[in-house]
Motif scaffolding. Structure first.
Motif, mmCIF file in Angstrom:
data_model
loop_
_atom_site.group_PDB
_atom_site.id
_atom_site.type_symbol
_atom_site.label_atom_id
_atom_site.label_comp_id
_atom_site.label_asym_id
_atom_site.label_seq_id
_atom_site.Cartn_x
_atom_site.Cartn_y
_atom_site.Cartn_z
ATOM 1 N N THR A 46 0.807 -1.225 0.000
ATOM 2 C CA THR A 46 0.000 0.000 0.000
ATOM 3 C C THR A 46 0.837 1.270 0.000
ATOM 4 O O THR A 46 0.452 2.258 -0.629
ATOM 5 C CB THR A 46 -0.973 0.019 1.190
ATOM 6 O OG1 THR A 46 -0.253 -0.197 2.404
ATOM 7 C CG2 THR A 46 -2.047 -1.035 1.039
ATOM 8 N N MET A 48 3.542 1.815 -1.529
ATOM 9 C CA MET A 48 3.982 2.041 -2.901
ATOM 10 C C MET A 48 2.920 2.834 -3.677
ATOM 11 O O MET A 48 3.253 3.724 -4.455
ATOM 12 C CB MET A 48 4.258 0.705 -3.592
ATOM 13 C CG MET A 48 4.761 0.827 -5.003
ATOM 14 S SD MET A 48 5.253 -0.737 -5.737
ATOM 15 C CE MET A 48 3.822 -1.764 -5.494
ATOM 16 N N PHE A 49 1.655 2.541 -3.448
ATOM 17 C CA PHE A 49 0.589 3.251 -4.152
ATOM 18 C C PHE A 49 0.456 4.686 -3.653
ATOM 19 O O PHE A 49 0.201 5.603 -4.441
ATOM 20 C CB PHE A 49 -0.736 2.492 -4.025
ATOM 21 C CG PHE A 49 -0.721 1.183 -4.748
ATOM 22 C CD1 PHE A 49 -0.751 1.140 -6.136
ATOM 23 C CD2 PHE A 49 -0.641 -0.002 -4.054
ATOM 24 C CE1 PHE A 49 -0.719 -0.068 -6.813
ATOM 25 C CE2 PHE A 49 -0.601 -1.221 -4.717
ATOM 26 C CZ PHE A 49 -0.639 -1.253 -6.105
ATOM 27 N N LEU A 51 2.960 6.494 -2.364
ATOM 28 C CA LEU A 51 4.118 7.191 -2.927
ATOM 29 C C LEU A 51 3.930 7.438 -4.423
ATOM 30 O O LEU A 51 4.282 8.509 -4.928
ATOM 31 C CB LEU A 51 5.390 6.380 -2.680
ATOM 32 C CG LEU A 51 5.858 6.303 -1.233
ATOM 33 C CD1 LEU A 51 7.029 5.336 -1.101
ATOM 34 C CD2 LEU A 51 6.232 7.666 -0.699
ATOM 35 N N GLY A 52 3.379 6.464 -5.127
ATOM 36 C CA GLY A 52 3.112 6.630 -6.550
ATOM 37 C C GLY A 52 2.137 7.770 -6.815
ATOM 38 O O GLY A 52 2.337 8.569 -7.735
ATOM 39 N N GLY A 53 1.100 7.865 -5.998
ATOM 40 C CA GLY A 53 0.150 8.972 -6.123
ATOM 41 C C GLY A 53 0.815 10.319 -5.889
ATOM 42 O O GLY A 53 0.541 11.299 -6.593
ATOM 43 N N VAL A 55 4.053 10.998 -6.369
ATOM 44 C CA VAL A 55 4.967 11.270 -7.483
ATOM 45 C C VAL A 55 4.192 11.767 -8.699
ATOM 46 O O VAL A 55 4.582 12.738 -9.349
ATOM 47 C CB VAL A 55 5.809 10.019 -7.820
ATOM 48 C CG1 VAL A 55 6.543 10.186 -9.148
ATOM 49 C CG2 VAL A 55 6.799 9.730 -6.702
ATOM 50 N N ILE A 56 3.083 11.126 -9.014
ATOM 51 C CA ILE A 56 2.282 11.535 -10.170
ATOM 52 C C ILE A 56 1.722 12.942 -9.975
ATOM 53 O O ILE A 56 1.789 13.787 -10.875
ATOM 54 C CB ILE A 56 1.149 10.517 -10.437
ATOM 55 C CG1 ILE A 56 1.744 9.208 -10.943
ATOM 56 C CG2 ILE A 56 0.129 11.077 -11.425
ATOM 57 C CD1 ILE A 56 0.762 8.044 -10.946
ATOM 58 N N THR A 57 1.184 13.211 -8.780
ATOM 59 C CA THR A 57 0.637 14.530 -8.479
ATOM 60 C C THR A 57 1.723 15.600 -8.584
ATOM 61 O O THR A 57 1.510 16.664 -9.175
ATOM 62 C CB THR A 57 0.025 14.543 -7.070
ATOM 63 O OG1 THR A 57 -0.990 13.550 -7.005
ATOM 64 C CG2 THR A 57 -0.555 15.896 -6.729
#
Length: 139
Positions: A46, A48-49, A51-53, A55-57
């Motif tokens: 979880t 990772m998701f 952190l991914g959110g 990074v994308i934002t």
């Protein structure tokens, strides 16, 4: 004076959004972080998701922000200028990682967790402040 109040309000709003995001995603629970770091055991992806959110934002947001001539509430952009990897950066990153792995708390989620204060949280925050104090004295 009005700009000062707008800056303060924007800071509070950013802090509120950050802490709500951490709480809603479960990142204020140190067991989630430890579960993410336990790649050989019962791995919890979880983080990772989350952190991914982030990074994308940030990737999208920065593209838009840097098209502006100046920030809305500041005279200029405050960006880091140092780009080299030195012993202080690498040592600090390693110490941060060890502390994060041992406690399960990153500083942001730890502060956001103050609403449900516990002895491990207080111990982590106290030693975080002690580490900051020591680092200021030896830097």
């Amino acid at each position: 004076m009005k700009k000062q109040y707008l800056t303060l309000a924007a800071s509070y709003l950013a802090g509120l959004l950050f802490s709500l995001g951490l709480a809603v995603s479960g990142m204020t629970d140190p067991a989630r972080v430890v579960g993410f770091l336990d790649i050989a055991g019962n791995w919890d992806p979880t983080l990772m998701f989350v952190l991914g959110g982030a990074v994308i934002t940030t990737f999208i947001g920065y593209r838009w922000v840097f098209k502006q001539p100046t920030p809305w509430l500041a005279g200029r952009f405050a960006l880091p200028t140092k780009r080299d990897l030195d012993a202080k950066l690498l040592g600090g990153a390693a110490l941060f990682g060890v502390g994060w792995g041992l406690s399960g708390y990153c500083p942001g989620p730890a502060i956001a967790s103050l609403g449900g204060v516990s002895l491990p949280l207080v111990a982590m925050l106290a030693t975080m402040v002690l580490g900051w104090w020591i680092a200021k004295r030896i830097a």
